[in-house]
Design a protein around this motif. Structure first.
Motif, short mmCIF file in Angstrom:
data_model
loop_
_atom_site.label_atom_id
_atom_site.label_comp_id
_atom_site.label_asym_id
_atom_site.label_seq_id
_atom_site.Cartn_x
_atom_site.Cartn_y
_atom_site.Cartn_z
N ASP A 257 64.87 116.74 83.25
CA ASP A 257 65.61 117.97 82.99
C ASP A 257 66.31 117.94 81.64
N LEU A 258 67.64 118.01 81.61
CA LEU A 258 68.39 118.11 80.35
C LEU A 258 68.22 116.88 79.47
N GLY A 259 67.71 115.80 80.05
CA GLY A 259 67.42 114.62 79.25
C GLY A 259 66.44 114.91 78.13
N PHE A 260 65.66 115.98 78.28
CA PHE A 260 64.72 116.36 77.22
C PHE A 260 65.46 116.66 75.92
N ASP A 261 66.53 117.45 76.00
CA ASP A 261 67.31 117.76 74.81
C ASP A 261 67.98 116.52 74.23
N SER A 262 68.47 115.64 75.11
CA SER A 262 69.11 114.41 74.65
C SER A 262 68.13 113.58 73.82
N LEU A 263 66.91 113.44 74.31
CA LEU A 263 65.91 112.65 73.60
C LEU A 263 65.51 113.30 72.28
N MET A 264 65.26 114.59 72.31
CA MET A 264 64.81 115.27 71.10
C MET A 264 65.87 115.23 70.01
N ALA A 265 67.16 115.22 70.42
CA ALA A 265 68.24 115.14 69.43
C ALA A 265 68.20 113.84 68.65
N TYR A 266 67.62 112.79 69.25
CA TYR A 266 67.50 111.51 68.58
C TYR A 266 66.10 111.24 68.07
N GLY A 267 65.26 112.27 68.12
CA GLY A 267 63.91 112.11 67.58
C GLY A 267 63.00 111.27 68.44
N VAL A 268 63.31 111.18 69.74
CA VAL A 268 62.46 110.43 70.66
C VAL A 268 61.65 111.43 71.47
N ASN A 269 60.35 111.45 71.27
CA ASN A 269 59.49 112.38 71.99
C ASN A 269 59.05 111.75 73.30
N PRO A 270 59.45 112.31 74.45
CA PRO A 270 59.08 111.69 75.72
C PRO A 270 57.58 111.80 76.00
N ASP A 271 57.09 110.90 76.83
CA ASP A 271 55.70 110.98 77.27
C ASP A 271 55.52 112.05 78.33
N LEU A 272 56.61 112.34 79.07
CA LEU A 272 56.55 113.28 80.18
C LEU A 272 57.93 113.93 80.36
N ALA A 273 57.94 115.20 80.68
CA ALA A 273 59.18 115.89 81.04
C ALA A 273 59.05 116.40 82.47
N VAL A 274 60.03 116.09 83.32
CA VAL A 274 59.99 116.53 84.71
C VAL A 274 61.32 117.19 85.07
N GLY A 275 61.31 118.04 86.08
CA GLY A 275 62.54 118.62 86.58
C GLY A 275 62.38 120.07 86.97
N ASP A 276 63.43 120.60 87.63
CA ASP A 276 63.45 122.03 87.89
C ASP A 276 64.01 122.79 86.68
N PHE A 277 64.59 122.03 85.74
CA PHE A 277 65.08 122.54 84.46
C PHE A 277 66.18 123.60 84.62
#
Length: 223
Positions: free
Chosen positions: A34-54
């Motif tokens: 979920d919101l961890g997506f924004d946390s990662l992108m803010a540090y330039g870390v592109n996740p392999d997978l995004a999951v959640g109800d968002f």
């Protein structure tokens, strides 16, 4: 590569700091919950997978690998992400963003550390100035001499038998801890190698994190 020797990072809602930013290596896997997506992108870390109800993120992330979950479900986003990591063969997990927010979510994530041990895996839950993990049934965890501060050791539930604490201010030798009394709270590192082991049952370990989490991590996987 064998994923059981690599790390699966699960990143939930948090404001990442340089000390907690994940540094995945070749073969590691990063899941944004979920919101961890924004946390990662803010540090330039592109996740392999995004999951959640968002619901926290507020929108479906723009990413090529997304699993959208229903808002009403038995598993939290974190649980679903852990199940996915186990399914992919990972047995070493680092959970970021799962401590320090809502108390019920923190308690639930601490329970997940024990749940991982029952699946032949180990997880570290890391937050601001705090890290935690679990060991059970014959496992031991060693800490290097450079560790400083407090270490608390709790029985998860019932009894933990054959608990031994070495290299700490308050040692134990094959003692019994129970889930209804915090005998192991606020022990201290002494500037020497330390070790915690349990013969039967489950232990939850929590310690002060002072910025050296990733540098010490290779030495902290339980055996």
């Amino acid at each position: 590569m064998n994923p059981s020797f690599n790390i699966c990072y699960i990143v939930g809602a948090m404001s990442l700091t340089p000390a907690l930013r994940p540094y995945p290596k070749l073969g590691d896997y990063v899941i944004a919950a979920d919101l961890g997506f924004d946390s990662l992108m803010a540090y330039g870390v592109n996740p392999d997978l995004a999951v959640g109800d968002f619901d926290s993120l507020g929108h479906r992330p723009s990413h090529p690998n997304v699993i959208q979950l229903p808002a009403e479900k038995d598993d939290t986003d974190m649980v679903f992400a852990l199940r996915k990591g186990l399914e992919l063969g990972y047995r070493r997990f680092i959970l970021l963003g799962g401590v320090g927010g809502r108390l019920e979510h923190t308690l639930g994530n601490l329970q997940l550390l024990d749940w991982l041990t029952r699946h032949g895996a180990q997880g570290f839950l890391a937050g601001e100035k705090t890290a935690a993990t679990c060991i059970r049934d014959g496992q031991r965890l060693s800490f290097p001499a450079e560790m400083r501060g407090f270490l608390s050791v709790f029985c998860n539930s019932g009894t933990a038998e054959g608990v031994t604490l070495q290299g700490l201010k308050y040692p134990l030798d094959r003692s019994v801890l129970t889930g209804d009394f915090p005998l192991g709270v606020s022990n201290q590192f002494l500037g020497e190698p330390a070790q915690v082991s349990v013969e039967k049952g489950s232990l939850l370990l929590l310690w002060e994190e002072k910025g050296g989490f990733y540098s010490q991590l290779p030495k902290l996987w339980a055996v």
